[in-house]
Design an enzyme around this catalytic site. Structure first.
Site, mmCIF file in Angstrom:
data_model
loop_
_atom_site.group_PDB
_atom_site.id
_atom_site.type_symbol
_atom_site.label_atom_id
_atom_site.label_comp_id
_atom_site.label_asym_id
_atom_site.label_seq_id
_atom_site.Cartn_x
_atom_site.Cartn_y
_atom_site.Cartn_z
ATOM 1 N N HIS A 384 83.484 79.341 51.102
ATOM 2 C CA HIS A 384 83.444 79.903 49.745
ATOM 3 C C HIS A 384 83.582 81.420 49.726
ATOM 4 O O HIS A 384 83.423 82.026 48.668
ATOM 5 C CB HIS A 384 82.148 79.525 49.037
ATOM 6 C CG HIS A 384 82.004 78.075 48.758
ATOM 7 N ND1 HIS A 384 82.423 77.476 47.594
ATOM 8 C CD2 HIS A 384 81.503 77.078 49.526
ATOM 9 C CE1 HIS A 384 82.172 76.186 47.634
ATOM 10 N NE2 HIS A 384 81.609 75.909 48.807
ATOM 11 N N LYS A 575 78.527 86.766 35.199
ATOM 12 C CA LYS A 575 78.592 86.308 36.586
ATOM 13 C C LYS A 575 77.554 87.100 37.356
ATOM 14 O O LYS A 575 76.991 88.056 36.819
ATOM 15 C CB LYS A 575 79.992 86.548 37.169
ATOM 16 C CG LYS A 575 80.544 87.970 36.905
ATOM 17 C CD LYS A 575 81.960 88.154 37.448
ATOM 18 C CE LYS A 575 83.028 87.586 36.562
ATOM 19 N NZ LYS A 575 83.833 86.569 37.208
ATOM 20 N N ARG A 576 77.273 86.705 38.621
ATOM 21 C CA ARG A 576 76.366 87.526 39.420
ATOM 22 C C ARG A 576 76.873 88.979 39.439
ATOM 23 O O ARG A 576 78.083 89.228 39.372
ATOM 24 C CB ARG A 576 76.284 86.982 40.851
ATOM 25 C CG ARG A 576 75.479 85.706 40.955
ATOM 26 C CD ARG A 576 74.037 85.913 40.556
ATOM 27 N NE ARG A 576 73.333 86.647 41.567
ATOM 28 C CZ ARG A 576 72.367 86.146 42.335
ATOM 29 N NH1 ARG A 576 71.974 84.893 42.173
ATOM 30 N NH2 ARG A 576 71.764 86.882 43.241
ATOM 31 N N LYS A 581 82.902 92.262 42.220
ATOM 32 C CA LYS A 581 83.284 91.697 40.923
ATOM 33 C C LYS A 581 83.593 92.800 39.897
ATOM 34 O O LYS A 581 84.132 92.538 38.834
ATOM 35 C CB LYS A 581 82.186 90.771 40.402
ATOM 36 C CG LYS A 581 81.968 89.529 41.287
ATOM 37 C CD LYS A 581 80.823 88.672 40.757
ATOM 38 C CE LYS A 581 80.441 87.520 41.677
ATOM 39 N NZ LYS A 581 81.382 86.379 41.586
ATOM 40 N N THR A 683 84.828 80.274 38.953
ATOM 41 C CA THR A 683 84.836 79.037 38.167
ATOM 42 C C THR A 683 84.532 79.343 36.708
ATOM 43 O O THR A 683 84.912 78.581 35.820
ATOM 44 C CB THR A 683 83.814 78.022 38.707
ATOM 45 O OG1 THR A 683 82.591 78.705 38.981
ATOM 46 C CG2 THR A 683 84.319 77.358 39.972
ATOM 47 N N LYS A 687 85.961 77.905 32.843
ATOM 48 C CA LYS A 687 85.135 77.518 31.684
ATOM 49 C C LYS A 687 85.582 78.289 30.441
ATOM 50 O O LYS A 687 85.658 77.725 29.338
ATOM 51 C CB LYS A 687 83.649 77.773 31.982
ATOM 52 C CG LYS A 687 83.127 76.895 33.128
ATOM 53 C CD LYS A 687 81.799 77.399 33.722
ATOM 54 C CE LYS A 687 81.564 76.743 35.077
ATOM 55 N NZ LYS A 687 80.472 77.407 35.837
HETATM 56 C C1 26Q Z 1 73.207 82.695 52.736
HETATM 57 C C2 26Q Z 1 72.235 82.941 53.703
HETATM 58 C C3 26Q Z 1 70.977 83.408 53.330
HETATM 59 C C4 26Q Z 1 70.690 83.578 51.986
HETATM 60 C C5 26Q Z 1 71.651 83.327 51.028
HETATM 61 C C6 26Q Z 1 72.917 82.890 51.401
HETATM 62 C C7 26Q Z 1 73.951 82.627 50.365
HETATM 63 C C8 26Q Z 1 73.611 81.968 49.206
HETATM 64 C C9 26Q Z 1 74.560 81.728 48.230
HETATM 65 C C10 26Q Z 1 75.263 83.017 50.551
HETATM 66 C C11 26Q Z 1 76.215 82.763 49.579
HETATM 67 C C12 26Q Z 1 75.870 82.114 48.401
HETATM 68 C C13 26Q Z 1 76.799 81.825 47.313
HETATM 69 C C14 26Q Z 1 78.109 82.000 47.377
HETATM 70 C C15 26Q Z 1 78.951 81.708 46.213
HETATM 71 O O1 26Q Z 1 78.464 81.383 45.154
HETATM 72 N N1 26Q Z 1 80.278 81.792 46.366
HETATM 73 C C16 26Q Z 1 81.160 81.500 45.264
HETATM 74 O O2 26Q Z 1 81.539 80.134 45.342
HETATM 75 C C17 26Q Z 1 82.271 79.737 44.198
HETATM 76 C C18 26Q Z 1 82.541 78.246 44.314
HETATM 77 O O3 26Q Z 1 83.493 78.007 45.302
HETATM 78 C C19 26Q Z 1 83.548 80.547 44.064
HETATM 79 O O4 26Q Z 1 84.164 80.186 42.859
HETATM 80 C C20 26Q Z 1 83.249 82.038 44.071
HETATM 81 O O5 26Q Z 1 84.446 82.772 44.107
HETATM 82 C C21 26Q Z 1 82.393 82.390 45.285
HETATM 83 O O6 26Q Z 1 82.004 83.746 45.238
#
Ligand code: 26Q
Length: 840
Positions: A384, A575-576, A581, A683, A687
């Site tokens: 991702h 978004k976050r 971004k 995503t 939407k």
């Molecule tokens: C990892 C290790 C320790 C703590 C947290 C994490 C962690 C948690 C969540 C690392 C990454 C995430 C989330 C990533 C994320 O949301 N990526 C997004 O995924 C979407 C679905 O595929 C994409 O549409 C986005 O572009 C992408 O940023």
């Protein structure tokens, strides 16, 4: 090792009784209005113990939820029986995050009960919409990745795929965001405080899990070398099952199984018997902490021991469960790949690869090579992100302490893999160093992405551009070795939640003109295209949007007091909060607009409301500073009589699934402005488009495909391409040069850095400006001028409401490809090889 499962075989009499109850005219779970009224009244009394005098709104919500839940149960059982009877190949979706949001309305819609329950409650003087508001969001995720998992569950059930989700039942999901003087403050969010109507605890299926300890190497039967993992800590995983109803009469009700950590009794009792009662209770605390709280970081990973415990804990429980289910009907683990596909949602659950190896080799005595073949055939890995700071690595030291046996397995896998790569005419040595599962250096680290690539038969990206970059950059060495392993699965979103539930007015209009088929076949939306030329339909479409804007304006008013003008452009970036971004790009443009209006009273673009929303990771100082900047700009702009009625800025507090459901339908303009090459897919972009917003966007992530789908003439494009970004970085990006030559940039940065929006604390935003003028990897200023020019095109387009509406309709009509049903069909056919099985 397994705790005994206390499932017994019932008597024939019991089976007959159940059979009869299924055949009986079904009063308890009938879907008609009268039965629902009765069910509500009974649950209020017998489940909540309340009457009309004592019942609270929450009691009424629970009574209604239980009435709905009763109606889920039979189909849930039927579905599970069907999977078992058909001996269907199953897919398991492993994810640290499932950002479900509220569950009641989707269950109502998917079961076809919404209208009847609304009528039943109305007869009792209760408004369904008010009741739905009582439910807290299940916020068990951070953002895109977690919400994608939730959309996938909906699509898998709707397509009747034999699918199971596995995750963690965090007691505290993503924090609640409050704003104090414009700063984000995090508050714990206790979604389980009043209990959850949708989960079923299954204490009879607990799984024991080991952490820490050491390995023993010994000679087994026939003198073979064997390993066992001993000592350390034991915890129990207790499953909570959430039924996931697909949409429509033939759909499945699948299961999301969430694990909660509990103290293992063995340990408590040992300490208790030794007379150390307090230590026993402490130990309980430590064990139960594992699933206490979701890590609120996305994309910046830190090697926290508790996070590794979370990952391994839920993976160990899930693998145990998967094998147990397989062994109930098959005695041969070598057939696992014919019966089971496991999808890893990013690397977070990728320790599953080492765990399955351990179980097959150490516990089931399979030869290493056979076990490895099984693993690779079973696992698929979805990536991702390309951002280097988001790639998971664990220090060998920490990894080996928590999971001593898994570290040995990783080393052995690596030795065999690298040996196979070496040799004349094979992989060059510098590529081998990049592909190693272990990063040499201090500290040495385990590379989870490399483990996931080596241990899977499929590696997929989440948009075409993203997949191309995986092939040519991040995983280029692996792609050279295994070109067939890499594939694209462009993300999608469920039209049930994001159109049918979130935008009931639009949904009704669509069903009126298209019939109901678009809900499960979003390609049907294309038949809307000719209506873009129909003035009456355009009026209708505008009316729907206006109503949605009024509904959002009311929410904003009730929460913060700002009055939004529903005739202004609702220009939205939610978004976050993250530098890549580029919320900074959007807010700097707001400042530019503001300064231009102040300097030139004849400048009168159409009124706009700039809506921002999103959470910052609590430790991410720059993201928090960006939130403060948005709020500070809002403060000045919203109170300046010179621009009153022409420009408004609003930060929407606590962006979450339930609020998103109100925002997307109300948007005119969708901001998708990340630096090309940084957003894997996005995503939210989908939407917005489905709900008839136009996009201002870069050629990044799925924007590329969205623009192709809706047509370049219906999309506002700006900014550098990936190639442009790469070329600029090679040449040397010189933001100071841009500042020197672009008077608008200079004025905007001067206003922000000079304290115009922070008069009490003039230097407050200096660090943001410094970072944009320093080594900014996201090239904000490089895209600034083009972004402004593009937004001027937006303003001119808005001035032609008929043309604008035509474009908006075409966005809805041509976004059907971004239904997660399409995405899931591709996963099912091309990665999992699982088939739909209709439930009778
Ligand atoms: C990892 C290790 C320790 C703590 C947290 C994490 C962690 C948690 C969540 C690392 C990454 C995430 C989330 C990533 C994320 O949301 N990526 C997004 O995924 C979407 C679905 O595929 C994409 O549409 C986005 O572009 C992408 O940023």
């Amino acid at each position: 090792m397994a705790a005994p499962r206390k499932s017994t075989t019932g008597s024939r009499a019991e089976a007959q009784a159940l059979e009869r109850s299924r055949d009986l005219p079904n009063t308890r779970t009938a879907p008609d209005v009268e039965s629902l009224k009765r069910a509500f009244a009974e649950h209020l009394q017998y489940s909540q113990g309340k009457d009309e005098h004592s019942a609270t709104s929450l009691d009424r919500y629970f009574a209604a939820a239980y009435a709905v839940r009763d109606r889920l149960m039979r189909r849930w059982l039927q579905t599970q029986q069907a999977w078992y009877r058909e001996d269907a190949k199953r897919v398991y979706y492993l994810s640290l995050e499932f950002l479900m949001g509220r569950l009641m309305e989707n269950n109502l819609i998917n079961l076809g009960l919404r209208d009847n329950l609304k009528a039943a409650l109305a007869d009792l003087g209760i408004d369904l919409a008010d009741l739905l508001e009582q439910e807290p969001d299940a916020g068990l995720g951070n953002g895109g990745l977690g919400r994608l998992a939730a959309c996938f569950l909906d699509s898998m059930a709707t397509l009747s795929l034999p699918a199971h989700g596995y995750g963690i039942r965090y007691e505290f999901g993503i924090f609640d965001q409050e704003l104090r003087s414009g700063y984000q403050v995090e508050r714990p969010e206790g979604w389980l405080r009043f209990g959850c109507a949708w989960e079923v605890p299954r204490p009879e299926y607990v799984v024991p899990v080991r952490l820490y300890g050491r390995t023993e190497h010994y000679r087994g039967e026939g003198g073979a070398l064997r390993v066992r993992w001993v000592d350390g800590r034991r915890v129990h995983g207790m499953p909570y099952d959430v039924p996931i109803a697909g949409y429509g009469p033939g759909a499945a009700v699948n299961t999301l199984r969430l694990w909660r950590s509990r103290a293992s009794q063995e340990l408590d009792l040992a300490d208790f018997n030794a007379g150390d009662y307090l230590r026993a209770v402490e130990e309980k605390d430590v064990s139960e902490n594992i699933t206490k709280v979701l890590y609120p970081n996305d994309l910046t990973v830190m090697g926290k021991e508790l996070r590794l415990q979370q990952q391994y804990f839920f993976v160990a429980c899930s693998i145990h469960d998967i094998l147990l289910r397989h062994l109930k009907t098959h005695d041969d683990l070598r057939r696992l790949p014919d019966r089971v596909a496991i999808q890893l949602n990013d690397t977070h659950p990728s320790i599953a690869i080492a765990e399955l190896m351990r179980v097959l080799v150490d516990l089931h005595d399979l030869p290493w090579d056979e076990a490895w073949e099984i693993c690779r055939a079973v696992f698929g890995y979805t990536n991702h992100t390309l951002l280097p700071e988001a790639l998971e690595r664990w220090s060998v030291d920490l990894f080996g302490r928590v999971l001593p046996r898994h570290l040995e397995i990783v080393y052995e896998l690596n030795r065999r893999f690298l040996d196979a790569c070496r040799g004349p005419g094979k992989v060059p040595e510098e590529a081998i160093a990049r592909m190693s599962l272990i990063e040499e250096g201090s500290p040495k680290q385990v590379r989870m992405a490399n483990l996931a690539v080596v241990g899977s038969h499929s590696v997929n990206g989440v948009a075409a551009l993203h997949t191309e970059l995986l092939r040519t950059e991040l995983f280029r060495d692996f792609a050279a070795l295994w070109p067939g392993k890499f594939n694209n699965k462009t993300n999608g979103v469920t039209p049930r939640r994001w159109v049918l539930a979130a935008n009931p007015e639009l949904a009704r209009t669509l069903t009126e003109v298209l019939g109901p088929g678009w809900v499960t076949d979003a390609g049907e939306l294309r038949r809307l295209e000719p209506l873009a030329e129909d003035a009456g339909f355009r009026r209708l479409f505008r009316q729907v949007k206006r109503q949605n804007k009024a509904r959002l304006a009311e929410i904003v008013r009730a929460d913060g007091g700002l009055e939004l003008d529903v005739d202004s452009i609702f220009d939205v970036q939610v978004k976050r909060i993250h530098e890549y971004k580029r919320q900074t790009l959007a807010i700097l443009r707001v400042v530019a607009e503001y300064l231009r209006m102040k300097g030139d009273p004849t400048y009168r673009p159409p009124p706009r409301s700039y809506l921002f929303g999103g959470k910052a990771a609590p430790g991410y100082a720059m993201a928090k500073a960006i939130i403060k900047l948005v709020n500070s700009v809002a403060d000045v702009v919203n109170h300046d009589p010179d621009v009153r009625g022409r420009i408004a800025v609003c930060f929407l507090r606590n962006f979450r699934v339930s609020l998103a459901e109100r925002i997307y339908p109300a948007a005119d303009l969708s901001e998708q402005i990340s630096t090309a090459g940084t957003e894997a897919s996005g995503t939210g972009n989908m939407k917005f488009a489905l709900n008839g917003a136009l996009t201002v966007g870069t050629l990044d992530g799925a924007n590329v495909e969205l623009r192709e789908a809706v047509g370049a003439e219906n999309f506002f494009l700006f900014g550098l391409t990936v190639e442009g970004v790469q070329a600029l970085r090679r040449r040397g990006y010189a933001p100071r040069e841009i500042e020197r030559t672009d008077a608008t940039v200079r004025a905007v940065l001067e206003a922000v850095a000079g304290g115009r929006f922070s008069p009490e604390e003039p230097g407050l935003f200096r660090p943001i400006v410094d970072s944009l003028l320093g080594n900014d990897p996201y090239l904000v200023l490089a895209d600034f001028a083009d972004y402004l020019a593009c937004q001027d095109r937006v303003s001119r387009a808005w001035a032609e409401p008929e043309a604008w509406t035509r474009m908006a309709i075409l966005n809805t009509a041509r976004s059907g490809r971004f239904s997660s049903d399409r995405t899931i069909r591709e996963y099912a056919d091309e990665i999992w090889q699982v088939r739909s099985t209709a439930i009778d």
